[in-house]
Scaffold this motif. Structure first.
Motif, PDB file in Angstrom:
ATOM      1  N   ASP A 128      -5.871  18.274 -12.759  1.00  0.00           N
ATOM      2  CA  ASP A 128      -6.554  18.134 -13.869  1.00  0.00           C
ATOM      3  C   ASP A 128      -7.351  19.349 -14.334  1.00  0.00           C
ATOM      4  OD1 ASP A 128      -8.187  15.475 -15.497  1.00  0.00           O
ATOM      5  OD2 ASP A 128      -9.658  17.113 -14.963  1.00  0.00           O
ATOM      6  N   THR A 129      -7.689  20.173 -13.524  1.00  0.00           N
ATOM      7  CA  THR A 129      -8.800  21.245 -13.808  1.00  0.00           C
ATOM      8  C   THR A 129      -7.891  22.421 -14.437  1.00  0.00           C
ATOM      9  OG1 THR A 129     -10.315  21.161 -12.251  1.00  0.00           O
ATOM     10  CG2 THR A 129     -10.151  23.169 -12.943  1.00  0.00           C
ATOM     11  N   VAL A 130      -6.416  22.513 -13.704  1.00  0.00           N
ATOM     12  CA  VAL A 130      -5.738  23.375 -14.288  1.00  0.00           C
ATOM     13  C   VAL A 130      -5.114  23.185 -15.788  1.00  0.00           C
ATOM     14  CG1 VAL A 130      -3.488  24.429 -14.088  1.00  0.00           C
ATOM     15  CG2 VAL A 130      -4.943  24.193 -12.003  1.00  0.00           C
ATOM     16  N   PHE A 131      -5.010  21.962 -16.043  1.00  0.00           N
ATOM     17  CA  PHE A 131      -4.419  21.367 -17.137  1.00  0.00           C
ATOM     18  C   PHE A 131      -5.490  21.816 -18.453  1.00  0.00           C
ATOM     19  CE2 PHE A 131      -0.693  19.340 -15.719  1.00  0.00           C
ATOM     20  CZ  PHE A 131       0.205  19.678 -16.802  1.00  0.00           C
ATOM     21  N   ARG A 132      -6.832  21.622 -18.031  1.00  0.00           N
ATOM     22  CA  ARG A 132      -7.917  21.735 -18.829  1.00  0.00           C
ATOM     23  C   ARG A 132      -8.056  23.217 -19.232  1.00  0.00           C
ATOM     24  NH1 ARG A 132     -12.122  17.578 -19.424  1.00  0.00           N
ATOM     25  NH2 ARG A 132     -11.165  15.600 -18.326  1.00  0.00           N
ATOM     26  N   LEU A 133      -7.513  24.013 -18.189  1.00  0.00           N
ATOM     27  CA  LEU A 133      -7.639  25.443 -18.563  1.00  0.00           C
ATOM     28  C   LEU A 133      -6.425  25.906 -19.497  1.00  0.00           C
ATOM     29  CD1 LEU A 133      -7.988  26.854 -14.904  1.00  0.00           C
ATOM     30  CD2 LEU A 133      -9.870  26.798 -16.697  1.00  0.00           C
ATOM     31  N   LEU A 134      -5.553  25.118 -19.917  1.00  0.00           N
ATOM     32  CA  LEU A 134      -4.512  25.515 -20.879  1.00  0.00           C
ATOM     33  C   LEU A 134      -4.958  25.511 -22.192  1.00  0.00           C
ATOM     34  CD1 LEU A 134      -1.510  23.195 -19.575  1.00  0.00           C
ATOM     35  CD2 LEU A 134      -1.634  25.900 -19.322  1.00  0.00           C
ATOM     36  N   PRO A 135      -4.334  26.315 -23.054  1.00  0.00           N
ATOM     37  CA  PRO A 135      -4.885  26.223 -24.368  1.00  0.00           C
ATOM     38  C   PRO A 135      -4.906  24.714 -25.048  1.00  0.00           C
ATOM     39  CG  PRO A 135      -3.149  28.071 -24.128  1.00  0.00           C
ATOM     40  CD  PRO A 135      -3.093  27.027 -22.727  1.00  0.00           C
ATOM     41  N   PRO A 136      -5.617  24.512 -26.175  1.00  0.00           N
ATOM     42  CA  PRO A 136      -5.646  23.179 -26.977  1.00  0.00           C
ATOM     43  C   PRO A 136      -4.434  22.539 -27.077  1.00  0.00           C
ATOM     44  CG  PRO A 136      -7.566  24.765 -27.563  1.00  0.00           C
ATOM     45  CD  PRO A 136      -6.577  25.467 -26.795  1.00  0.00           C
ATOM     46  N   TRP A 137      -3.465  23.563 -27.397  1.00  0.00           N
ATOM     47  CA  TRP A 137      -2.214  23.141 -28.200  1.00  0.00           C
ATOM     48  C   TRP A 137      -1.196  24.223 -28.038  1.00  0.00           C
ATOM     49  CZ3 TRP A 137      -0.251  25.273 -32.409  1.00  0.00           C
ATOM     50  CH2 TRP A 137      -1.022  25.616 -33.403  1.00  0.00           C
ATOM     51  N   LEU A 178      10.926  18.773 -17.229  1.00  0.00           N
ATOM     52  CA  LEU A 178      10.429  19.602 -18.321  1.00  0.00           C
ATOM     53  C   LEU A 178       8.986  19.875 -18.468  1.00  0.00           C
ATOM     54  CD1 LEU A 178      11.550  20.662 -21.011  1.00  0.00           C
ATOM     55  CD2 LEU A 178      10.895  18.581 -22.185  1.00  0.00           C
ATOM     56  N   ALA A 179       8.231  19.273 -17.692  1.00  0.00           N
ATOM     57  CA  ALA A 179       6.868  19.390 -18.025  1.00  0.00           C
ATOM     58  C   ALA A 179       6.527  20.458 -16.916  1.00  0.00           C
ATOM     59  CB  ALA A 179       6.126  18.214 -17.217  1.00  0.00           C
ATOM     60  N   ILE A 180       7.342  20.644 -15.813  1.00  0.00           N
ATOM     61  CA  ILE A 180       7.000  21.890 -14.780  1.00  0.00           C
ATOM     62  C   ILE A 180       7.358  23.168 -15.634  1.00  0.00           C
ATOM     63  CG2 ILE A 180       7.925  22.660 -12.557  1.00  0.00           C
ATOM     64  CD1 ILE A 180       8.273  20.308 -11.564  1.00  0.00           C
ATOM     65  N   HIS A 181       8.696  23.128 -16.346  1.00  0.00           N
ATOM     66  CA  HIS A 181       9.119  24.161 -17.049  1.00  0.00           C
ATOM     67  C   HIS A 181       7.933  24.680 -18.094  1.00  0.00           C
ATOM     68  CE1 HIS A 181      13.130  25.294 -15.861  1.00  0.00           C
ATOM     69  NE2 HIS A 181      13.462  24.115 -15.308  1.00  0.00           N
ATOM     70  N   LEU A 182       7.336  23.678 -18.754  1.00  0.00           N
ATOM     71  CA  LEU A 182       6.424  24.063 -19.520  1.00  0.00           C
ATOM     72  C   LEU A 182       5.341  24.922 -18.935  1.00  0.00           C
ATOM     73  CD1 LEU A 182       5.287  23.859 -22.668  1.00  0.00           C
ATOM     74  CD2 LEU A 182       4.022  21.634 -21.548  1.00  0.00           C
ATOM     75  N   LEU A 183       4.701  24.445 -17.945  1.00  0.00           N
ATOM     76  CA  LEU A 183       3.563  24.802 -17.256  1.00  0.00           C
ATOM     77  C   LEU A 183       3.947  26.127 -16.722  1.00  0.00           C
ATOM     78  CD1 LEU A 183       0.693  24.581 -16.460  1.00  0.00           C
ATOM     79  CD2 LEU A 183       1.607  23.458 -14.436  1.00  0.00           C
ATOM     80  N   GLU A 188       3.729  32.237 -17.255  1.00  0.00           N
ATOM     81  CA  GLU A 188       4.530  33.411 -17.458  1.00  0.00           C
ATOM     82  C   GLU A 188       4.218  34.191 -18.680  1.00  0.00           C
ATOM     83  OE1 GLU A 188       8.676  32.087 -17.115  1.00  0.00           O
ATOM     84  OE2 GLU A 188       8.583  31.979 -14.816  1.00  0.00           O
ATOM     85  N   ALA A 189       3.766  33.462 -19.687  1.00  0.00           N
ATOM     86  CA  ALA A 189       3.265  33.926 -20.965  1.00  0.00           C
ATOM     87  C   ALA A 189       2.065  34.911 -20.933  1.00  0.00           C
ATOM     88  CB  ALA A 189       3.086  33.065 -22.241  1.00  0.00           C
ATOM     89  N   HIS A 190       1.886  35.729 -20.062  1.00  0.00           N
ATOM     90  CA  HIS A 190       0.910  36.389 -19.612  1.00  0.00           C
ATOM     91  C   HIS A 190      -0.153  36.813 -20.936  1.00  0.00           C
ATOM     92  CE1 HIS A 190      -1.978  38.965 -17.248  1.00  0.00           C
ATOM     93  NE2 HIS A 190      -2.073  39.851 -17.887  1.00  0.00           N
ATOM     94  N   GLN A 191       0.611  37.477 -21.982  1.00  0.00           N
ATOM     95  CA  GLN A 191      -0.202  38.085 -23.012  1.00  0.00           C
ATOM     96  C   GLN A 191      -1.001  36.909 -23.773  1.00  0.00           C
ATOM     97  OE1 GLN A 191       3.018  37.641 -23.076  1.00  0.00           O
ATOM     98  NE2 GLN A 191       3.696  36.410 -24.567  1.00  0.00           N
ATOM     99  N   GLU A 192      -0.714  35.592 -23.731  1.00  0.00           N
ATOM    100  CA  GLU A 192      -1.304  34.385 -24.266  1.00  0.00           C
ATOM    101  C   GLU A 192      -2.368  33.813 -23.444  1.00  0.00           C
ATOM    102  OE1 GLU A 192       1.508  31.336 -25.098  1.00  0.00           O
ATOM    103  OE2 GLU A 192       2.887  32.681 -26.179  1.00  0.00           O
TER     104      GLU A 192
END
Length: 304
Positions: A128-137, A178-183, A188-192
Motif C-alpha cells: 500500500d505504501t509503495v503504491f502511494r509513492l507512485l505518481p498520481p497517474w 501486466l501489473a508487475i510489468h507496470l510497476l 526503471e523510469a529513473h528520470q520520472e
C-alpha cells in the motif's frame, strides 16, 4: 571485513517480494466490449486502478479538469493512483452515466472498443505504501511499452475477443503479470521518479527504504540508516540527497506520512496507536507532524 555483498544479495529478494505481493493483490474488476456514448467514471476511488485499452479508442481525463484529456488507443495502459477521480469515455467530454446503467453499453459481442479495468488491492501495508509513492497517474502508450508488455496486451486482447471457456481466468492471470510489468517500468523510469520512490533505483538505498516502510516506527537516526546501508553517515547523507532530493530525516518523514495516510483512511485506530506505530511519543507529537506535512489535521483528514 565488509558486509556489502550480503546487502547486495538481499536487495533483489526484497524487491522480488514486493513485486510478488503486487501480483497476488490484483483484483479483476471488468472486461468487455463497449458501444455507444459510454463513460466509466471513478470518483475518489479507494484503490489504485489499472486500465488497459484492448481495442478501439477512447478518452482519459479528470472530472475536475475536462480540458486536459488524452486520447487513448488500443494497447495503451493507464495507471491511476488511489483517490484520484478520473474517467474513461467514448467522448472527450464524458456523459454522466449511473453505474447501474453501464451494462447496457457493455456487451461481450461488441468489438468497437474494449477496456480491461481492475482495482489493485493492497494485501500488505508495504505494498500500500509503495503504491502511494507512485505518481498520481501514468499513461504508457503502446509505442513506449516494452516488448514483453506489448505481448501481454496482445494476449489479453485475443482472449477478450475470443470469449472461450477459461478466457476470464486467463485474462485475470495475464493482468496480474501486466501489473508487475507496470510497476517495474515505473521503477526503471529513473528520470520520472523523485523522493522515496527514486531511492528504489539505488542499490544502497533500496533496502533501507523498504526496511523503513516495513518498520516506520523504528529508530531511524542518520547513524542507524547509514549502518543499514554500510556507508558512513556523511556518505549516506550525500547519497540520499543526490538520489532522492531529500535529507535523511525528510526521507523518513515522507515514508511515515504515507503510512499515516493509509492508517487514517483505512483503519479506525486511535491517534495514540497510530503515533506509536510511527515512532512518536504521543498523539500530540504525531498530530503536529501530520499537520506540518499534510496541511490538514489528522482528524480532518480521516473525515475527508
Amino acid at each position: 571485513m565488509t558486509k556489502t555483498p550480503d546487502s547486495a544479495t538481499k536487495t533483489p529478494n526484497t524487491v522480488d517480494a514486493l513485486l510478488n505481493q503486487v501480483a497476488q493483490g490484483t483484483e479483476f474488476h471488468f472486461q468487455s466490449g463497449l458501444c455507444g456514448d459510454w463513460t466509466l467514471l471513478a470518483r475518489e476511488p479507494d484503490k489504485a486502478a489499472l486500465h488497459l485499452i484492448t481495442q478501439g479508442d477512447c478518452w482519459f481525463g479528470f472530472p475536475s479538469n475536462q480540458t486536459d484529456v488524452q486520447a487513448l488507443h488500443a494497447g495503451d495502459v493507464v495507471f491511476v493512483n488511489q483517490g484520484i477521480s478520473h474517467f474513461l469515455s467514448r467522448q472527450p467530454v464524458p456523459s454522466e452515466i449511473p453505474e447501474q446503467d453501464i451494462p447496457q453499453f457493455c456487451q461481450l459481442e461488441h468489438q468497437q472498443n474494449g477496456v480491461v479495468c481492475y482495482d489493485i488491492d493492497s494485501p500488505s501495508q508495504i505494498t500500500d505504501t509503495v503504491f502511494r509513492l507512485l505518481p498520481p497517474w501514468i499513461v504508457l502508450n503502446h509505442q513506449q511499452q516494452a516488448h514483453d508488455m506489448q505481448a501481454l496486451i496482445r494476449m489479453i486482447r485475443t482472449e477478450t475477443q475470443a470469449g472461450e471457456p477459461g478466457s476470464q481466468t486467463i485474462v485475470q492471470r495475464l493482468s496480474d503479470v501486466l501489473a508487475i510489468h507496470l510497476l517495474r517500468a515505473v521503477l526503471e523510469a529513473h528520470q520520472e521518479l523523485n523522493g522515496p520512490l527514486a531511492a528504489l533505483q539505488d542499490r544502497h538505498l533500496r533496502t533501507l527504504v523498504l526496511a523503513i516502510i516495513d518498520e516506520p516506527g523504528g529508530d531511524w537516526s542518520v547513524e542507524a540508516m547509514a549502518r543499514k546501508v554500510f556507508l558512513s553517515p556523511s556518505a549516506f547523507a550525500e547519497r540520499c540527497h543526490k538520489q532522492t532530493g531529500l535529507a535523511p530525516k525528510k526521507l523518513v518523514d515522507q515514508l511515515r506520512l504515507q503510512r499515516a495516510r493509509m492508517l487514517l483512511s483505512n483503519t479506525n485506530l486511535p491517534l495514540e496507536l497510530i503515533a506509536e506505530q510511527l515512532g512518536y511519543q504521543s498523539a500530540t507529537a504525531f498530530s503536529r507532524f501530520f499537520k506540518r506535512y499534510a496541511n490538514v489535521s489528522a482528524n480532518h483528514y480521516r473525515e475527508l
